[in-house]
Scaffold this motif. Structure first.
Motif, PDB file in Angstrom:
ATOM      1  N   SER A  63     -56.855 117.219 -20.884  1.00 24.66           N
ATOM      2  CA  SER A  63     -55.403 117.421 -20.949  1.00 24.66           C
ATOM      3  C   SER A  63     -55.056 118.899 -20.889  1.00 24.66           C
ATOM      4  N   PHE A  64     -55.841 119.719 -21.587  1.00 21.92           N
ATOM      5  CA  PHE A  64     -55.596 121.154 -21.564  1.00 21.92           C
ATOM      6  C   PHE A  64     -55.790 121.718 -20.164  1.00 21.92           C
ATOM      7  N   ALA A  65     -56.838 121.259 -19.479  1.00 18.76           N
ATOM      8  CA  ALA A  65     -57.087 121.722 -18.105  1.00 18.76           C
ATOM      9  C   ALA A  65     -55.933 121.327 -17.189  1.00 18.76           C
ATOM     10  N   GLU A  66     -55.398 120.117 -17.381  1.00 18.97           N
ATOM     11  CA  GLU A  66     -54.253 119.673 -16.586  1.00 18.97           C
ATOM     12  C   GLU A  66     -53.024 120.541 -16.857  1.00 18.97           C
ATOM     13  N   LEU A  67     -52.813 120.883 -18.112  1.00 21.87           N
ATOM     14  CA  LEU A  67     -51.692 121.760 -18.451  1.00 21.87           C
ATOM     15  C   LEU A  67     -51.862 123.144 -17.828  1.00 21.87           C
ATOM     16  N   GLN A  68     -53.069 123.659 -17.860  1.00 20.07           N
ATOM     17  CA  GLN A  68     -53.333 124.956 -17.247  1.00 20.07           C
ATOM     18  C   GLN A  68     -53.063 124.906 -15.754  1.00 20.07           C
ATOM     19  N   GLU A  69     -53.458 123.794 -15.117  1.00 26.98           N
ATOM     20  CA  GLU A  69     -53.232 123.639 -13.676  1.00 26.98           C
ATOM     21  C   GLU A  69     -51.737 123.597 -13.374  1.00 26.98           C
ATOM     22  N   LEU A  70     -50.978 122.873 -14.193  1.00 30.82           N
ATOM     23  CA  LEU A  70     -49.523 122.829 -14.008  1.00 30.82           C
ATOM     24  C   LEU A  70     -48.898 124.205 -14.195  1.00 30.82           C
ATOM     25  N   GLU A  71     -49.372 124.947 -15.185  1.00 36.37           N
ATOM     26  CA  GLU A  71     -48.857 126.283 -15.412  1.00 36.37           C
ATOM     27  C   GLU A  71     -49.148 127.186 -14.222  1.00 36.37           C
ATOM     28  N   ASP A  72     -50.372 127.076 -13.666  1.00 35.30           N
ATOM     29  CA  ASP A  72     -50.716 127.859 -12.484  1.00 35.30           C
ATOM     30  C   ASP A  72     -49.828 127.508 -11.305  1.00 35.30           C
ATOM     31  N   GLN A  73     -49.530 126.202 -11.156  1.00 38.36           N
ATOM     32  CA  GLN A  73     -48.643 125.786 -10.059  1.00 38.36           C
ATOM     33  C   GLN A  73     -47.242 126.338 -10.263  1.00 38.36           C
ATOM     34  N   LEU A  74     -46.759 126.326 -11.502  1.00 37.50           N
ATOM     35  CA  LEU A  74     -45.425 126.869 -11.782  1.00 37.50           C
ATOM     36  C   LEU A  74     -45.386 128.374 -11.560  1.00 37.50           C
ATOM     37  N   ASP A  75     -46.472 129.055 -11.948  1.00 35.97           N
ATOM     38  CA  ASP A  75     -46.541 130.502 -11.713  1.00 35.97           C
ATOM     39  C   ASP A  75     -46.519 130.810 -10.216  1.00 35.97           C
ATOM     40  N   GLY A  76     -47.122 129.922  -9.422  1.00 35.07           N
ATOM     41  CA  GLY A  76     -47.138 130.116  -7.979  1.00 35.07           C
ATOM     42  C   GLY A  76     -45.771 129.935  -7.350  1.00 35.07           C
ATOM     43  N   LEU A  77     -44.907 129.177  -7.980  1.00 33.81           N
ATOM     44  CA  LEU A  77     -43.543 128.959  -7.483  1.00 33.81           C
ATOM     45  C   LEU A  77     -42.609 130.118  -7.833  1.00 33.81           C
ATOM     46  N   ALA A  78     -42.961 130.874  -8.851  1.00 35.09           N
ATOM     47  CA  ALA A  78     -42.077 131.957  -9.310  1.00 35.09           C
ATOM     48  C   ALA A  78     -42.153 133.170  -8.426  1.00 35.09           C
TER      49      ALA A  78
END
Length: 147
Positions: A132-147
């Motif tokens: 779950s933590f790895a999935e959250l990190q992946e989502l955060e990375d995707q959001l950072d890529g959109l910014a």
């Protein structure tokens, strides 16, 4: 019948010792698979894999937490002991048992748990948390890529 007296031996380490332990653990992320001891006559004896595994786990726990307790668990655990192993409250553990998430059995009016079942449940929960933590990190990375 004589009462069994439990004895405790504390092994205290210095800050320098702890730094050395942390360095060794960090330099072997996959874990140590074998230990050897040098005997008084200079000969070297390799420790059995089971003992090496215990030492490796103890060193890793010491490096992470700054302290470690080495103990044994009986085959059958009380609800209090099982809850402590899992890091949950006794009522939470009993709810998990009622909901069928962890197997239990009764001894008279008391709920008991098999050690191996509790340890497997704990390992699964920890693996689920890491995933779950790895999935959250992946989502955060995707959001950072959109910014």
């Amino acid at each position: 019948m004589a009462a069994t007296m439990l004895t405790r031996t504390d092994v205290l380490v210095t800050a320098e010792d702890l730094t050395s332990v942390r360095h060794e653990v960090e330099s072997t992320p996959a874990g140590l698979v074998g230990f050897a001891e040098v005997m008084s006559d200079g000969s070297v004896r390799r420790l059995p894999p089971e003992l090496s595994k215990i030492i490796d786990k103890a060193l890793r726990a010491l490096a992470i937490n700054g302290s470690v307790t080495v103990a044994t668990l009986p085959d059958e655990l009380t609800s209090n002991t099982a809850a402590d192993v899992l890091g949950v409250s006794r009522p939470t553990l009993l709810k998990l048992a009622r909901d069928g998430e962890v197997d239990s059995f009764s001894v008279g009016t008391h709920t008991r748990f098999k050690r191996d079942i509790i340890l497997a449940f704990k390992a699964k929960r920890e693996a689920d948390r890491r995933e779950s933590f790895a999935e959250l990190q992946e989502l955060e990375d995707q959001l950072d890529g959109l910014a």
